[in-house]
Structures are given as structure tokens and as C-alpha cells.
Scaffold this motif. Structure first.
Motif, PDB file in Angstrom:
ATOM      1  N   VAL A  63       0.980  -1.237   0.051  1.00 10.38           N
ATOM      2  CA  VAL A  63      -0.065  -0.013  -0.063  1.00 10.38           C
ATOM      3  C   VAL A  63       0.901   1.354   0.113  1.00 10.38           C
ATOM      4  N   VAL A  64       0.523   2.078  -1.134  1.00  5.42           N
ATOM      5  CA  VAL A  64       1.386   3.239  -1.299  1.00  5.42           C
ATOM      6  C   VAL A  64       0.722   4.551  -1.169  1.00  5.42           C
ATOM      7  N   GLY A  70       5.277   7.208  -0.432  1.00  8.30           N
ATOM      8  CA  GLY A  70       5.483   6.555   0.788  1.00  8.30           C
ATOM      9  C   GLY A  70       4.900   5.148   0.791  1.00  8.30           C
ATOM     10  N   VAL A  71       5.560   4.236   1.495  1.00  3.32           N
ATOM     11  CA  VAL A  71       4.987   2.986   1.681  1.00  3.32           C
ATOM     12  C   VAL A  71       4.210   2.764   2.876  1.00  3.32           C
ATOM     13  N   ILE A  72       2.997   2.729   2.893  1.00  2.00           N
ATOM     14  CA  ILE A  72       2.278   2.806   4.108  1.00  2.00           C
ATOM     15  C   ILE A  72       2.401   1.573   4.888  1.00  2.00           C
ATOM     16  N   PHE A  92     -13.151  -1.571   4.950  1.00  2.00           N
ATOM     17  CA  PHE A  92     -12.539  -2.914   4.817  1.00  2.00           C
ATOM     18  C   PHE A  92     -12.174  -2.969   3.087  1.00  2.00           C
ATOM     19  N   GLY A  93     -10.983  -4.008   3.304  1.00  2.00           N
ATOM     20  CA  GLY A  93     -10.838  -4.417   1.667  1.00  2.00           C
ATOM     21  C   GLY A  93     -10.618  -5.801   1.382  1.00  2.00           C
ATOM     22  N   PHE A  94     -10.532  -6.170   0.256  1.00  2.00           N
ATOM     23  CA  PHE A  94     -10.691  -7.691  -0.142  1.00  2.00           C
ATOM     24  C   PHE A  94      -9.328  -7.877  -1.175  1.00  2.00           C
ATOM     25  N   THR A 110      -5.653  -0.745   9.738  1.00  2.00           N
ATOM     26  CA  THR A 110      -4.636  -1.512  10.241  1.00  2.00           C
ATOM     27  C   THR A 110      -4.014  -2.411   9.120  1.00  2.00           C
ATOM     28  N   LEU A 111      -4.569  -2.783   8.064  1.00  2.26           N
ATOM     29  CA  LEU A 111      -4.235  -3.719   6.805  1.00  2.26           C
ATOM     30  C   LEU A 111      -4.286  -5.138   7.601  1.00  2.26           C
TER      31      LEU A 111
END
Length: 343
Positions: A63-64, A70-72, A92-94, A110-111
């Protein structure tokens, strides 16, 4: 300035004859972001609400920040990551894992992965359809599309497609469109009934891969392995245009603010198609990117284009006759390329 850029520069390029081919490049490289990790990458996804770019590759999503580069962080524990879908409203992601035939549900904050859902064989591209609150995931080897309830994180239905699906898009108004790669077809599916409502042939398009949509005018852009883009009416299935693109396409996208469709190609080019009107389309000069940069995402606000590739160490025979070389890449060399319009 953006409106002037669209109506001025692009209109001039479209209307001018051979001189247009000598025009300055439409986009330029503004940033390169080292990503590391696995180099077997696939789809990118730009989320406007968070201004993030999600890159699927290997065993993770990287995730950027689109603002800083920057890389998150990373969504880890995946296995054969291909697609990603984001539901900003729920937080939420999938992300799919083709090797384990699962979909991982993760927190956008939070990933961290909170749940996994069974998916189809050869899970691949994904899209979130907001009106129906469903995530749709294609299964290439399963010859089907899986619909998932994004609220309860449960599989709702498996939709047989009669062929191997590739990319898919939602019009966010009741329909999902899917390329059927081995049948040279485009399928339309109702998001209310999860049933096929139309099946259209794509004459002149061999192996449709990338798919993009102009949701306002209901125009679809299907990039094909034989280096053409088929432009299709999303209501009737009529072919509006068939235009040349680069070799080795694997992804397509559309910028609604600038009325431009794109195909990212393994040969190191970004093909650009101008939608002059809902029935007129013109190929603009290609943008030189980098060998292997075959998938993309577009930020329609800034006009920036995100692509991924890695350091080439060798080039093998094309996957398709007359196509781009099949490159091998150095481990750990994955990188995000950011291109901006020359406004």
C-alpha cells in the motif's frame, strides 16, 4: 489548467494530421517507488477516498501513499495475489489468493486480515459494486464469477460464464462486465440478480484482457492480445471502434475527467485513446514507460498514472505470436512508476 489541458492540447492532437505524431509526450515520469518483495505482480488499484495505491504481488499487497510515494504498509499472508477491491464506507478491503482459492478481508486502517472466504479456482481480478454491496471475483480456470456479500463477508452465488474470464468492471448502476478471454466475448451481468443479461462477440479482438469503462456514456474499452482495443457500446454490444495499441497488454483504465482510455503494455508503452465523443475515438501518441509495465491504475483528479514493473534481466519468446517479449526480472526489484500529464 486541467480543463484547458483537456480541451486544448488533446483536441489539437486529435485534429492535427501527421504533426501530432511529433508532439511532446502526453505524460512524463515524476516518481519511482521501490517496492521490493515478490515480482509476480498483477493488478493495481487506486482508491481516491484515501489517496492510496494498492499493488498486488506475490504473497502480499503493498500500500503506497499516492501523495508522497511512501509505503504505508502491507497486507500479508496472501498466496498468489492478483486482485484487490476496496469498500471505503465499511473500512474493509478484499484481496484474493489464487493458490489457496481464498479471499482475505482486511482492515483499511490496520491492514490486518480479519477473515478469509472461499473463492474460485484461479481467483484473479476483483471489483467492488457499491449499489449492490457485492465484491465480484473472477475465477479463470473455474470459468465463473463469484459474488460476495461485502457486509457479511459470505459468498452469495457462483455465476457460470462459459469461458475463461479476465478483467471485469462495474458501471455502478446495475451491471458488471467481464472479458471472456478464450471466447473473444464480453458478458454483461445484472448485479441485482447475479445473472447474465447479454453476451456479445468482439470481432477483431483476440484474447480480450484489460477492460475499462466510461460510466457516463456507457462505453467499454477492451484491450486485446492482438494489439488492438475494441471500443464497445455497453447497452447494445455494438463495436464502436477497433484501434491499435501496444504489444502485451494486460490492463486497461479510463480517465473520465480527460476522456482518455489507456492500455498498459509489456513492450514498455502506454497506449492512449481519446474519446472525442461517445461515438468517436482516436489513438493518440503512445507514452514510453518501461519494459514489463503491463498493469496500471489512474487517479482521475490529478491525472497521474501508476504502473508497476521490475528490472529486466532477460527477454524470452512472446507469450502470443507477434507479441512483446516475455521478460524475466531481478528478485526484489519491483517498483511503482508514477506518470503525470504534461499540462
Amino acid at each position: 489548467m486541467k480543463k484547458l489541458f483537456c480541451s486544448g492540447l488533446f483536441a489539437a492532437l486529435v485534429s492535427m494530421a501527421p504533426a501530432a505524431a511529433q508532439a511532446a509526450p502526453l505524460y512524463h515520469l515524476v516518481q519511482t517507488v521501490p517496492l521490493g518483495g515478490g515480482i509476480k505482480w498483477d493488478y493495481l488499484h487506486f482508491d481516491a477516498a484515501s489517496n492510496r495505491v494498492y499493488i498486488s504481488h506475490g504473497t502480499e499487497l503493498t500500500v503506497v501513499s499516492a501523495g508522497t510515494g511512501g509505503v504505508i504498509g502491507h497486507v500479508t499472508g496472501l498466496s498468489g495475489s492478483h486482485g484487490v477491491a476496496i469498500d471505503t464506507a465499511s473500512g474493509f478491503g478484499f484481496a484474493d489468493s489464487s493458490k489457496t482459492r481464498t479471499i482475505s478481508v482486511f482492515s483499511l486502517k490496520t491492514l490486518a486480515v480479519s477473515k478469509t472466504i472461499p473463492a474460485l479456482e484461479d481467483a484473479d481480478g476483483m471489483v467492488f459494486d457499491r449499489p449492490s454491496n457485492q465484491v465480484f471475483t473472477v475465477g479463470g480456470d473455474a470459468n465463473a464469477l463469484l459474488a460476495v456479500d461485502a457486509t457479511h463477508d459470505t459468498a452469495l452465488s457462483t455465476i457460470p460464464l462459459g469461458g475463461s474470464p479476465e478483467s471485469q468492471v462495474s458501471d455502478q448502476a446495475g451491471s458488471i462486465y467481464v472479458n471472456i478471454n478464450d471466447k473473444n466475448e464480453l458478458v454483461r451481468i445484472s448485479t441485482k440478480t447475479d445473472a447474465i443479461t447479454a453476451r456479445w462477440p468482439l470481432p477483431g479482438c483476440e484474447g480480450p484482457v484489460g477492460l475499462a469503462i466510461d460510466t457516463v456514456n456507457h462505453v467499454l474499452f477492451s484491450s486485446c492480445a492482438n494489439a488492438v482495443m475494441a471500443v464497445v457500446n455497453g447497452d447494445t454490444g455494438a463495436i464502436l471502434a477497433t484501434l491499435p495499441i501496444g504489444k502485451g497488454t494486460d490492463s486497461a483504465d479510463f480517465d473520465p475527467a480527460r476522456k482518455l482510455a489507456f492500455s498498459s503494455n509489456r513492450d514498455g508503452t502506454l497506449s492512449v485513446i481519446s474519446e472525442v465523443s461517445p461515438t468517436k475515438f482516436v489513438t493518440l501518441p503512445a507514452v514510453q514507460t518501461a519494459p514489463g509495465a503491463r498493469t496500471l491504475a489512474v487517479d482521475e483528479t490529478s491525472g497521474r498514472i501508476f504502473l508497476v514493473t521490475a528490472k529486466v534481466v532477460s527477454a524470452g519468446p512472446p507469450r502470443h505470436p507477434g507479441g512483446a517479449p516475455d521478460y524475466a526480472f531481478a528478485p526484489g526489484s519491483l517498483k511503482l512508476l508514477v506518470f503525470a500529464p504534461n499540462s
